[in-house]
Design an enzyme around this catalytic site. Structure first.
Site, PDB file in Angstrom:
ATOM      1  CG  HIS A  33      -0.195   0.123   2.366  1.00  0.00           C
ATOM      2  ND1 HIS A  33       0.611   0.420   2.908  1.00  0.00           N
ATOM      3  CD2 HIS A  33      -0.075  -1.559   2.891  1.00  0.00           C
ATOM      4  CE1 HIS A  33       0.731  -0.009   4.274  1.00  0.00           C
ATOM      5  NE2 HIS A  33       0.454  -1.264   4.512  1.00  0.00           N
ATOM      6  CG  HIS A  36       4.221  -1.606   1.972  1.00  0.00           C
ATOM      7  ND1 HIS A  36       2.749  -1.900   2.189  1.00  0.00           N
ATOM      8  CD2 HIS A  36       4.609  -2.319   2.660  1.00  0.00           C
ATOM      9  CE1 HIS A  36       2.870  -2.964   2.911  1.00  0.00           C
ATOM     10  NE2 HIS A  36       4.054  -3.740   3.834  1.00  0.00           N
ATOM     11  N   GLY A 146       8.911   1.503   8.033  1.00  0.00           N
ATOM     12  CA  GLY A 146       8.735   2.195   8.183  1.00  0.00           C
ATOM     13  C   GLY A 146       8.729   2.298  10.229  1.00  0.00           C
ATOM     14  CD  GLU A 147       9.672   7.024  12.074  1.00  0.00           C
ATOM     15  OE1 GLU A 147       9.080   7.560  11.941  1.00  0.00           O
ATOM     16  OE2 GLU A 147      10.927   7.803  12.213  1.00  0.00           O
ATOM     17  CG  ASP A 149       5.361  -2.534  11.904  1.00  0.00           C
ATOM     18  OD1 ASP A 149       5.007  -3.188  12.097  1.00  0.00           O
ATOM     19  OD2 ASP A 149       5.266  -1.762  10.676  1.00  0.00           O
ATOM     20  CB  SER A 185      -1.094  -6.052   4.626  1.00  0.00           C
ATOM     21  OG  SER A 185      -0.001  -5.535   4.168  1.00  0.00           O
ATOM     22  NE  ARG A 186      -1.002  -9.155  11.431  1.00  0.00           N
ATOM     23  CZ  ARG A 186      -0.037  -8.419  11.026  1.00  0.00           C
ATOM     24  NH1 ARG A 186       0.553  -7.903  11.026  1.00  0.00           N
ATOM     25  NH2 ARG A 186       0.768  -9.975  10.948  1.00  0.00           N
TER      26      ARG A 186
HETATM   27  P1  AMP Z   1       4.792  -5.352   6.333  1.00  0.00           P
HETATM   28  O1  AMP Z   1       4.761  -5.334   5.316  1.00  0.00           O
HETATM   29  O2  AMP Z   1       3.585  -4.567   6.947  1.00  0.00           O
HETATM   30  O3  AMP Z   1       6.376  -6.351   7.073  1.00  0.00           O
HETATM   31  O4  AMP Z   1       6.054  -4.074   6.512  1.00  0.00           O
HETATM   32  C1  AMP Z   1       6.230  -3.970   5.649  1.00  0.00           C
HETATM   33  C2  AMP Z   1       7.561  -2.511   5.787  1.00  0.00           C
HETATM   34  O5  AMP Z   1       6.844  -0.839   4.909  1.00  0.00           O
HETATM   35  C3  AMP Z   1       7.957  -2.163   7.288  1.00  0.00           C
HETATM   36  O6  AMP Z   1       8.886  -1.486   7.616  1.00  0.00           O
HETATM   37  C4  AMP Z   1       7.074  -1.374   8.299  1.00  0.00           C
HETATM   38  O7  AMP Z   1       7.139  -0.834   8.955  1.00  0.00           O
HETATM   39  C5  AMP Z   1       6.748  -0.601   6.196  1.00  0.00           C
HETATM   40  N1  AMP Z   1       5.422  -0.053   6.846  1.00  0.00           N
HETATM   41  C6  AMP Z   1       4.630  -0.840   6.823  1.00  0.00           C
HETATM   42  N2  AMP Z   1       2.994   0.533   6.938  1.00  0.00           N
HETATM   43  C7  AMP Z   1       3.610   1.326   6.837  1.00  0.00           C
HETATM   44  C8  AMP Z   1       3.219   2.468   7.329  1.00  0.00           C
HETATM   45  N3  AMP Z   1       1.554   2.379   7.334  1.00  0.00           N
HETATM   46  N4  AMP Z   1       3.549   3.429   6.693  1.00  0.00           N
HETATM   47  C9  AMP Z   1       5.091   3.610   6.607  1.00  0.00           C
HETATM   48  N5  AMP Z   1       5.573   2.363   6.962  1.00  0.00           N
HETATM   49  C10 AMP Z   1       4.810   1.845   6.728  1.00  0.00           C
END
Ligand code: AMP
Length: 280
Positions: A33, A36, A146-147, A149, A185-186
């Site tokens: 999204h 990412h 991403g912050e 997490d 994503s959730r």
């Molecule tokens: P994930 O696919 O959820 O493991 O996330 C992959 C990366 O994207 C991680 O470093 C997350 O912190 C970052 N990320 C996910 N959602 C967001 C968001 N809304 N804003 C900024 N970074 C994000």
């Protein structure tokens, strides 16, 4: 370009390095999204070539978590990455990433015993293992996280420091929906009513920000005001609300240094997280 095998990825990256090109890396679990996308675009701005991994990592999910139902859509992900000018999308199968008799673990102590680490045992061991593997495979100059997490950022920075991994970790701001919900994503799991209810997370943090701006420095008072807002939403169930030192992730009582305020809240069955950092 979609790459499925480590060997092929390594030879492409080696060719770039021979030409003196810099490499940026964005690890993701897919279902991409705008959150990412912001990481990918930043990486594209700051590097000659960008690799995005799309890998739903089995080792970071607990036995009762959503590994099987986690959204997967590699074609859509590939399109987003190409539009954002990433050079390679690395989408390995779990069997490409993990040997059946794998024997090595990567564990960061202390920082992982609190917040999501306390609520999701083994989660950060899984994250550290997969991220260290990807950093060894991709050997990027910079890797983007991403912050959203925030604990993950702190843990990865510590791991990279402790293991002398030659990469700069870049933390990027949280991207939100127009109404304030942090993109995730959730969020696709949420029903219409739950989607509305989920706004309570960002709303509770806004109220905390306000109180901090007005001078409140008692962490307990801030914590209670967040909980009060969250408890006012019938579909929300608090997993945790904490006020911690930004670096050590240790609880604070009086806010005298930069603090991270992370929350985890179930909306129905979906566990959502959000946070902000208050800088003094
Ligand atoms: P994930 O696919 O959820 O493991 O996330 C992959 C990366 O994207 C991680 O470093 C997350 O912190 C970052 N990320 C996910 N959602 C967001 C968001 N809304 N804003 C900024 N970074 C994000």
């Amino acid at each position: 370009m979609l790459v499925k095998e480590i060997k092929e990825l390594r030879s492409l990256i080696k060719a770039w390095k021979r030409e003196g090109l810099s490499v940026g890396y964005v690890p993701t679990m897919g279902a991409l999204h705008e959150g990412h996308e912001s990481l990918i675009k930043r990486a594209v701005e700051e590097n000659d070539k960008v690799v995005v991994s799309v890998f739903v990592n089995p080792t970071q999910f607990g036995p009762n978590e959503d590994f099987d139902s986690y959204p997967r859509n590699i074609n859509k992900d590939l399109e987003l990455c190409i539009n954002a000018c990433a050079a390679i999308v690395f989408n390995p199968e779990p069997s490409e990433m993990y040997y059946g008799d794998k024997s090595t673990s990567v564990s960061v102590s202390g920082l992982t015993s609190v917040l999501c680490g306390a609520k999701r045992p083994g989660h950060f061991d899984g994250v550290c293992l997969v991220v260290s593997k990807f950093l060894n495979i991709v050997t990027p100059d910079k890797a983007y996280f991403g912050e959203k997490d925030a604990q993950q950022v702190a843990v990865i920075k510590r791991m990279v420091r402790d293991l002398n991994i030659d990469v700069e970790i870049v933390a990027c701001p949280i991207i939100r929906e127009e109404d304030g919900l942090a993109k995730s994503s959730r969020n696709t799991y949420l029903s219409k009513d739950e989607r509305k209810a989920a706004l309570v997370l960002s709303r509770s943090l806004e109220i905390a920000k306000d109180a901090l701006r007005k001078g409140e420095r008692n962490a307990n008072n801030i914590n209670n005001s967040i909980k009060e807002v969250l408890n006012s939403e019938p579909l929300a169930k608090i997993d945790y609300v904490e006020i911690v030192d930004s670096d050590s992730l240790k609880s604070v009582e009086i806010i005298e240094r930069n603090v991270l305020i992370p929350i985890a809240v179930y909306i129905g069955k979906t566990r959502l997280i959000d946070n902000f950092t208050f800088e003094i």
